[in-house]
Structures are given as structure tokens and as C-alpha cells.
Design a protein around this motif. Structure first.
Motif, mmCIF file in Angstrom:
data_model
loop_
_atom_site.group_PDB
_atom_site.id
_atom_site.type_symbol
_atom_site.label_atom_id
_atom_site.label_comp_id
_atom_site.label_asym_id
_atom_site.label_seq_id
_atom_site.Cartn_x
_atom_site.Cartn_y
_atom_site.Cartn_z
ATOM 1 N N ASP A 221 -32.462 27.482 -11.919
ATOM 2 C CA ASP A 221 -31.984 27.316 -10.541
ATOM 3 C C ASP A 221 -31.870 28.686 -9.861
ATOM 4 O O ASP A 221 -31.534 28.772 -8.685
ATOM 5 C CB ASP A 221 -30.672 26.513 -10.475
ATOM 6 C CG ASP A 221 -29.525 27.147 -11.236
ATOM 7 O OD1 ASP A 221 -29.731 28.189 -11.887
ATOM 8 O OD2 ASP A 221 -28.401 26.590 -11.166
ATOM 9 N N SER A 222 -32.224 29.749 -10.616
ATOM 10 C CA SER A 222 -32.432 31.061 -9.998
ATOM 11 C C SER A 222 -33.468 30.958 -8.885
ATOM 12 O O SER A 222 -33.586 31.866 -8.059
ATOM 13 C CB SER A 222 -32.896 32.079 -11.047
ATOM 14 O OG SER A 222 -33.991 31.579 -11.788
ATOM 15 N N ASP B 145 -33.031 23.434 -15.307
ATOM 16 C CA ASP B 145 -31.591 23.530 -15.029
ATOM 17 C C ASP B 145 -31.075 22.308 -14.283
ATOM 18 O O ASP B 145 -31.718 21.844 -13.329
ATOM 19 C CB ASP B 145 -31.316 24.736 -14.116
ATOM 20 C CG ASP B 145 -31.117 26.019 -14.907
ATOM 21 O OD1 ASP B 145 -30.815 25.952 -16.103
ATOM 22 O OD2 ASP B 145 -31.268 27.094 -14.295
ATOM 23 N N LYS C 10 -30.764 22.093 -18.936
ATOM 24 C CA LYS C 10 -29.788 23.148 -19.233
ATOM 25 C C LYS C 10 -28.551 22.941 -18.369
ATOM 26 O O LYS C 10 -28.656 22.690 -17.163
ATOM 27 C CB LYS C 10 -30.404 24.529 -19.000
ATOM 28 C CG LYS C 10 -29.407 25.686 -19.235
ATOM 29 C CD LYS C 10 -30.085 27.021 -19.493
ATOM 30 C CE LYS C 10 -30.654 27.698 -18.294
ATOM 31 N NZ LYS C 10 -29.678 28.029 -17.233
HETATM 32 O O1 KIV Z 1 -31.593 30.069 -13.529
HETATM 33 C C1 KIV Z 1 -32.049 30.883 -14.347
HETATM 34 O O2 KIV Z 1 -33.061 31.563 -14.140
HETATM 35 C C2 KIV Z 1 -31.336 31.033 -15.604
HETATM 36 C C3 KIV Z 1 -31.690 32.203 -16.466
HETATM 37 C C4 KIV Z 1 -31.027 33.414 -15.922
HETATM 38 C C5 KIV Z 1 -31.329 31.990 -17.887
HETATM 39 O O3 KIV Z 1 -30.463 30.273 -15.906
#
Ligand code: KIV
Length: 271
Positions: A51-52, A90, A118
Motif C-alpha cells: 500500500d506504499s 497489502d 499482509k
Molecule cells: O507497503 C509496502 O511497500 C510495505 C513494505 C514497506 C514492506 O509494506
């Protein structure tokens, strides 16, 4: 032709097997088919639809505005091209607030092509992990710096620094695995703590700013290509494009450095 042509696609049980055999796992985030195809061919083992994307793709200051529909869109784009890497997606902010919400969101992401979801944090999320795993949904638990907690934490900071916080993180890691998590992401924790957690659990730990003793590593795509994301570059980020000479070369150099243990070195970790 892929350098990994002929290798079997990753499965969830194969991750724990890799840990038992001491094979390190290389994970990167991806958000579109173009980069994901090159990653897969370069031997990246796990691809994360992070979710980055709220920050590096959509231009927000945090991950909080990302929706399940956003996640499903990017997951579907990446899933179309992966042949070997395992795809993790995510659950965005509050999509895991209750077990029922998490189930709906996870079904959307698995139907878009993810093989694991995740979830950030422990506490009441442990019940969510258990609920999903009992319903055949593989789960990764993300501990340490959990970016969805940015308002409470007051920024993106190192976690588990004092003895009490470190003991809590270790207990959370054990509890997440006991609840059924198949993978742990440890973000921004001191190297000795990540080492202790890695030794304490039978599932692989994937570090980001957690030192060299994790069972694998993950970086955000834009960070490892040295792209300016408009945010302060964390200590643990390394520019692999400078070393690899091309995008494919950067992915291959990263995978190699993770596997041979040369990344992260002390310069890219917290003591
Ligand atoms: O959202 C994301 O990119 C992440 C990574 C930083 C592990 O959760």
C-alpha cells in the motif's frame, strides 16, 4: 529467456522449506505489469503489492488513503505476468478492522491474483489472522514500524528500541505465528532484535531496515531504483540501479546480494 526458466513457481509451504534449508528470500514491491515481469525474470522470489503505492504511485503523504479497489487494480495488473514469484498484497488501512471486513477485502485481493495478504500489527489483528487462515487465506503479518500507524507513532521511526518494546515485539511475532501467519515482515527494528525474532519463529522473516539476519529482505521498488519519491530516504535504502546498470540488472544484483547476505550491510541497518 529468464535466468530462472524451469524453476518451480513459489508456493506458501515452499517458503517455510526455504527457511529450514537456509535459503534467503528476495522480495520487492511492484505496482504494474511492466516492472513485475522484469522482476520475475530476474529471480525475485516474492512480489508485494504494497500500500506504499499510496505514496510512490499516487503521491500521498502516507498509505492511509489507499482503498481495497486500488489494491485489487494493481494486484490484477501484476498477477497477469508473474510466472514464478509469489504474490502478496497489502490489506489497506482499516480493511482489516474486523474479521468480516478483512475476509471481504482478502477475497477481492485473492480473486485479483494475490496468493497471500499482509496485515499490519498484532493486538486485535491476531483474531483477524486466525479468522482468515481458518478460511484458507494465507497471511503475512507486518510488525515493527507499521506505516498505517503513522498518526499514532508521529512519523516513520525505528521501533523496538528499549527492552520493553523489544520484548513486546518478540511476543507479537510469536503470537502472529501461533495465529497462523506464514510470513513476517519486520520493518525498522534493531538488528539484534530482528535476529532474535528470526531465531524464535519457524516461518520466514523478511526484513526492511531490520538487518542481515532475517530470512529475506524487501525494498520498495522506487527506493531501490534510486528514484526520488519526495520523501526522506531511509537509512536502509540502497540504490541498486547504480550498481546493476539497468532495471533488470538492479533486480538481479539485489536478489544476489540478498541471497549471499551482502545486503543489508551495517551501513543499511540499525545497530
Ligand atoms: O507497503 C509496502 O511497500 C510495505 C513494505 C514497506 C514492506 O509494506
Amino acid at each position: 529467456m529468464s535466468v530462472h526458466a524451469g524453476q518451480k513457481p513459489w508456493t506458501v509451504p515452499a517458503l517455510a522449506e526455504a527457511k529450514r534449508e537456509g535459503r534467503r528470500l528476495a522480495m520487492l514491491t511492484a505496482y504494474d505489469a511492466g516492472f513485475a515481469r522484469i522482476m520475475d525474470q530476474a529471480g525475485i522470489d516474492l512480489v508485494l503489492i504494497g500500500d506504499s503505492l499510496g505514496m510512490v504511485v499516487q503521491g500521498h503523504d502516507s498509505t492511509l488513503p489507499v482503498t481495497v479497489a486500488d489494491m485489487a487494480y494493481h494486484t490484477a495488473a501484476v498477477a497477469r505476468v508473474l510466472q514464478r514469484a509469489l504474490l502478496v498484497a497489502d490489506l489497506p488501512f482499516q480493511a482489516d478492522a474486523t474479521p468480516e471486513r478483512a475476509l471481504d477485502a482478502s477475497v477481492a485481493l485473492l480473486q485479483a491474483g494475490a496468493q497471500m495478504v499482509k496485515i499490519e500489527g498484532a493486538g486485535h489483528k491476531l483474531e483477524v489472522v486466525r479468522f482468515l487462515v481458518e478460511r484458507e487465506i494465507p497471511v503475512c503479518t507486518h510488525l515493527g514500524l507499521t506505516p498505517q500507524s503513522v498518526l499514532r507513532l508521529g512519523g516513520f521511526k525505528l521501533q523496538g528500541r528499549d527492552e520493553q518494546a523489544a520484548a513486546r515485539l518478540l511476543a507479537d511475532a510469536r503470537a502472529a505465528v501461533e495465529a497462523g501467519a506464514s510470513l513476517l515482515v519486520l520493518e525498522c527494528v534493531p538488528t539484534p532484535l530482528a535476529q532474535k525474532i528470526t531465531a524464535a519463529v519457524e516461518v520466514p522473516t523478511i526484513g526492511i531496515g531490520a538487518g542481515p539476519h532475517c530470512d529475506g529482505q524487501v525494498l520498495v521498488l522506487h527506493d531501490m531504483l534510486g528514484l526520488d519519491s519526495g520523501h526522506r530516504r531511509p537509512r536502509f535504502v540502497k540504490d541498486f540501479l547504480a550498481q546493476g546498470g539497468s532495471v533488470a540488472g538492479a533486480f538481479a544484483a539485489y536478489a544476489q546480494a540478498v541471497r549471499d547476505g551482502s545486503f543489508p550491510d551495517a551501513e543499511h541497518a540499525y545497530a
